[in-house]
Design an enzyme around this catalytic site. Structure first.
Site, PDB file in Angstrom:
ATOM      1  N   TRP A 226      -2.520   9.149   0.945  1.00 25.15           N
ATOM      2  CA  TRP A 226      -2.735   7.932   1.749  1.00 25.15           C
ATOM      3  C   TRP A 226      -3.104   8.369   3.175  1.00 25.15           C
ATOM      4  O   TRP A 226      -2.404   9.214   3.765  1.00 25.15           O
ATOM      5  CB  TRP A 226      -1.446   7.108   1.742  1.00 25.15           C
ATOM      6  CG  TRP A 226      -1.513   5.844   2.534  1.00 25.15           C
ATOM      7  CD1 TRP A 226      -2.499   4.908   2.520  1.00 25.15           C
ATOM      8  CD2 TRP A 226      -0.515   5.357   3.455  1.00 25.15           C
ATOM      9  NE1 TRP A 226      -2.184   3.871   3.359  1.00 25.15           N
ATOM     10  CE2 TRP A 226      -0.985   4.129   3.948  1.00 25.15           C
ATOM     11  CE3 TRP A 226       0.720   5.851   3.906  1.00 25.15           C
ATOM     12  CZ2 TRP A 226      -0.259   3.374   4.875  1.00 25.15           C
ATOM     13  CZ3 TRP A 226       1.435   5.106   4.822  1.00 25.15           C
ATOM     14  CH2 TRP A 226       0.952   3.883   5.294  1.00 25.15           C
ATOM     15  N   ASP A 307       7.784   8.946  -1.276  1.00 23.95           N
ATOM     16  CA  ASP A 307       7.203   7.698  -0.798  1.00 23.95           C
ATOM     17  C   ASP A 307       7.051   6.801  -2.023  1.00 23.95           C
ATOM     18  O   ASP A 307       6.298   7.126  -2.952  1.00 23.95           O
ATOM     19  CB  ASP A 307       5.836   7.978  -0.158  1.00 23.95           C
ATOM     20  CG  ASP A 307       5.185   6.717   0.381  1.00 23.95           C
ATOM     21  OD1 ASP A 307       5.765   5.620   0.217  1.00 23.95           O
ATOM     22  OD2 ASP A 307       4.083   6.819   0.963  1.00 23.95           O
ATOM     23  N   LYS A 343       4.028  -4.326  -2.047  1.00 22.76           N
ATOM     24  CA  LYS A 343       3.247  -4.561  -3.251  1.00 22.76           C
ATOM     25  C   LYS A 343       4.083  -5.154  -4.380  1.00 22.76           C
ATOM     26  O   LYS A 343       3.709  -6.164  -4.958  1.00 22.76           O
ATOM     27  CB  LYS A 343       2.604  -3.247  -3.718  1.00 22.76           C
ATOM     28  CG  LYS A 343       1.262  -2.956  -3.106  1.00 22.76           C
ATOM     29  CD  LYS A 343       1.258  -2.637  -1.639  1.00 22.76           C
ATOM     30  CE  LYS A 343       1.871  -1.300  -1.324  1.00 22.76           C
ATOM     31  NZ  LYS A 343       1.705  -0.892   0.084  1.00 22.76           N
TER      32      LYS A 343
HETATM   33  N1  PLA Z   1       2.700   4.627   1.243  1.00 19.54           N
HETATM   34  C1  PLA Z   1       1.619   4.535   0.457  1.00 19.54           C
HETATM   35  C2  PLA Z   1       1.341   5.610  -0.538  1.00 19.54           C
HETATM   36  C3  PLA Z   1       0.764   3.429   0.582  1.00 19.54           C
HETATM   37  O1  PLA Z   1      -0.307   3.355  -0.187  1.00 19.54           O
HETATM   38  C4  PLA Z   1       1.050   2.423   1.528  1.00 19.54           C
HETATM   39  C5  PLA Z   1       0.157   1.240   1.708  1.00 19.54           C
HETATM   40  C6  PLA Z   1       2.211   2.577   2.303  1.00 19.54           C
HETATM   41  C7  PLA Z   1       3.007   3.685   2.120  1.00 19.54           C
HETATM   42  C8  PLA Z   1       2.642   1.603   3.331  1.00 19.54           C
HETATM   43  O2  PLA Z   1       2.774   0.332   2.950  1.00 19.54           O
HETATM   44  P1  PLA Z   1       3.604  -0.748   3.776  1.00 19.54           P
HETATM   45  O3  PLA Z   1       3.886  -0.167   5.130  1.00 19.54           O
HETATM   46  O4  PLA Z   1       2.718  -1.926   3.841  1.00 19.54           O
HETATM   47  O5  PLA Z   1       4.826  -0.948   2.988  1.00 19.54           O
HETATM   48  N2  PLA Z   1      -1.200   1.417   1.397  1.00 19.54           N
HETATM   49  C9  PLA Z   1      -2.145   0.292   1.392  1.00 19.54           C
HETATM   50  C10 PLA Z   1      -2.176  -0.468   2.690  1.00 19.54           C
HETATM   51  C11 PLA Z   1      -1.788  -0.679   0.303  1.00 19.54           C
HETATM   52  C12 PLA Z   1      -2.379   0.331   3.932  1.00 19.54           C
HETATM   53  O6  PLA Z   1      -3.215   1.250   3.986  1.00 19.54           O
HETATM   54  O7  PLA Z   1      -1.680   0.015   4.882  1.00 19.54           O
HETATM   55  C13 PLA Z   1      -3.515   0.898   1.071  1.00 19.54           C
HETATM   56  O8  PLA Z   1      -4.468   0.124   0.916  1.00 19.54           O
HETATM   57  O9  PLA Z   1      -3.621   2.132   0.916  1.00 19.54           O
END
Ligand code: PLA
Length: 497
Positions: A226, A307, A343
């Site tokens: 991510w 995570d 999610k």
């Molecule tokens: N960890 C991972 C692996 C994630 O994909 C995301 C969110 C988070 C943590 C954090 O989410 P939160 O803080 O909203 O609980 N990833 C998303 C959104 C869904 C983003 O980038 O913020 C994504 O589209 O990758």
């Protein structure tokens, strides 16, 4: 210990632009408040006096403080007072921030910004991982609506601050959800849990805690991961390094590379692991592979930092998706866990999550919690009430919990059905290439293998929005939009190699 990267900046703030010239030159640099406010300072002195005699007295007092302490006549004092009310030199330029460069959009959330600006009626947003219905609409779970109704109707509820650690019930139930009700760590009171601002906030608080209290400051993150991970941990004061994870040739796990890289990590290093539904690749280790990872990590005293942003989204089962984590808890070792309800409960904007630290003993867990409070208090003081109350309401009522698991399973199933539909649509079109990874990958995303030129082409020609690494959010697709996406992919791979 080396200085934390941002500590210097915190200790020596830049000169404040609102300091009047006399003070800025060094007489009393601390006094930058009150009449130094530009709107008041710009006002003609006579008007200030006529309108506000008490303001006048305050001005005179302030002027006495601002001027050097050598004896002066009252006339001189008055003149200097007037000059201190002149507009500041900075006001001549458009802004004290004029030199700031335009920052880039976020690689994920910026996709939504671009999508929102596109007037096309056929546009599709497959960027951010946010669940949409078959109609393409954001969805609030029924069980969440029900919990909110119950909360509203309960008039004994108040809006007092939560403790620094958050809602106690929420914390207990969150630990139970991820570690399992019969977890030895919970039974032995070895878990310190704090409510945080969703997954991101939990990762950040955990990172800051480790930077302060853990001997090894290097965190190994999968390649790719991510996009926010390296930024979160670097700003928390850790050094991010990567370990091999994904093999583009097989579109699967580079298990050998992973084992090699973790084997050569320094003893004690922190390792970030996606509990399930790896983002962006959709590739998870098998249970046998997890077991090998666990053995290697424990033998080298590597510290796991899980995570868990997609519990229930990978398989549709909350327990199944927690198996990797539970293996590491069962061996009695320590670990960190960042949980998000964005999610799996659809609580994206409520920002509700938890950080748990599984410790070696109950005593240590108490001390760890006390230090987590010292991280949180100056950061945001204490977390928000509403989202955590929704989660606690649902998790503690068995009927509501069951209703939630059904809704969660329905979301996971719809995503799986989107995988099948997209795969079949490409098969029918005889799109060149092997697309079986679409049905093999797990969770919210498909890592398509499309390159950045193909991604740009699909945005330009088909108004399909995704991240430039070729990741598409399957949760943003519907039966209606699958054919359009398949046409776009087909055109992209046949026109641009
Ligand atoms: N960890 C991972 C692996 C994630 O994909 C995301 C969110 C988070 C943590 C954090 O989410 P939160 O803080 O909203 O609980 N990833 C998303 C959104 C869904 C983003 O980038 O913020 C994504 O589209 O990758």
């Amino acid at each position: 210990r080396t200085q934390r990267p941002h500590a210097g900046a915190l200790r020596s703030p830049r000169p404040r632009p609102s300091i009047p010239p006399t003070a800025a030159r060094g007489t009393h640099p601390r006094r930058s408040y009150g009449p130094a406010h530009p709107s008041r300072a710009a006002m003609p002195t006579a008007n200030v006096r006529a309108a506000q005699p008490s303001a006048d007295r305050r001005l005179s007092t302030l002027v006495r403080h601002l001027l050097p302490s050598s004896p002066r006549t009252s006339a001189a004092t008055a003149t200097s007072a007037d000059s201190s009310l002149q507009p500041f030199p900075t006001m001549a330029s458009p802004s004290v921030f004029a030199g700031i460069a335009q920052g880039p959009e976020d690689p994920i959330l910026g996709v939504t910004v671009a999508y929102n600006k596109d007037p096309s009626p056929v546009k599709v947003n497959l960027g951010v991982g946010a669940y949409r219905t078959e109609e393409g609409k954001p969805m609030v779970l029924n069980v969440v609506r029900r919990a909110e109704q119950m909360l509203i109707q309960n008039e004994s509820r108040v809006k007092e601050y939560l403790p620094i650690t958050g809602l106690a019930d929420f914390n207990k139930l969150s630990a139970k959800l991820i570690f399992g009700a019969d977890s030895p760590a919970i039974q032995e009171n070895r878990v310190a849990t704090v409510q945080c601002l969703s997954g991101t906030g939990s990762l950040r608080v955990g990172g800051e805690f480790l930077a302060r209290h853990y001997h090894e400051r290097t965190i190994y993150i999968p390649q790719p991961t991510w996009g926010n991970h390296p930024k979160v941990f670097t700003l928390a004061g850790l050094t991010a390094r990567s370990y091999r994870y994904y093999d583009p040739a097989t579109r699967g796990l580079d298990f050998q590379g992973l084992l090699e890289d973790l084997s050569s990590a320094p003893s004690g290093a922190i390792v970030l692991l996606h509990a399930c539904a790896h983002n962006p690749t959709g590739v998870d280790p098998t249970l046998e592979q997890w077991e090998q990872i666990r053995q290697l990590m424990r033998s080298k005293a590597l510290l796991p930092f899980f995570d868990s942003a997609y519990q229930g989204f990978a398989s549709g089962s909350l327990d199944k998706d927690a198996q990797s984590v539970r293996m590491f808890v069962a061996d009695g070792g320590e670990l960190l866990m960042a949980q998000s309800y964005a999610k799996n409960m659809g609580l994206y904007g409520e920002r509700v999550g938890a950080l748990s630290i599984v410790c070696g003993s109950a005593d240590i867990a108490v001390k760890v919690e006390s230090q987590l409070k010292l991280v949180i208090r100056p950061m945001y003081s204490n977390p928000p009430l509403h989202g955590a109350s929704i989660v606690a309401t649902i998790l503690k009522d068995s009927a509501m919990f069951d209703e939630w698991t059904l809704e969660l399973k329905a979301m996971a199933d719809r995503i799986i059905s989107m995988r099948e539909q997209l795969f079949n649509a490409l098969k029918i079109r005889e799109t060149p290439g092997d697309w079986s990874h679409i049905i093999k990958q797990i969770g919210m995303f498909t890592f398509t293998g499309l390159n950045s030129d193909q991604v740009a082409f699909m945005r330009q020609e088909y108004h399909i929005y995704m991240t430039s690494d070729g990741r598409i959010s399957m949760a943003g697709l519907s039966s209606r939009t699958v054919p359009h996406l398949a046409d776009a992919i087909h055109a992209a791979v046949t026109k641009l190699k």
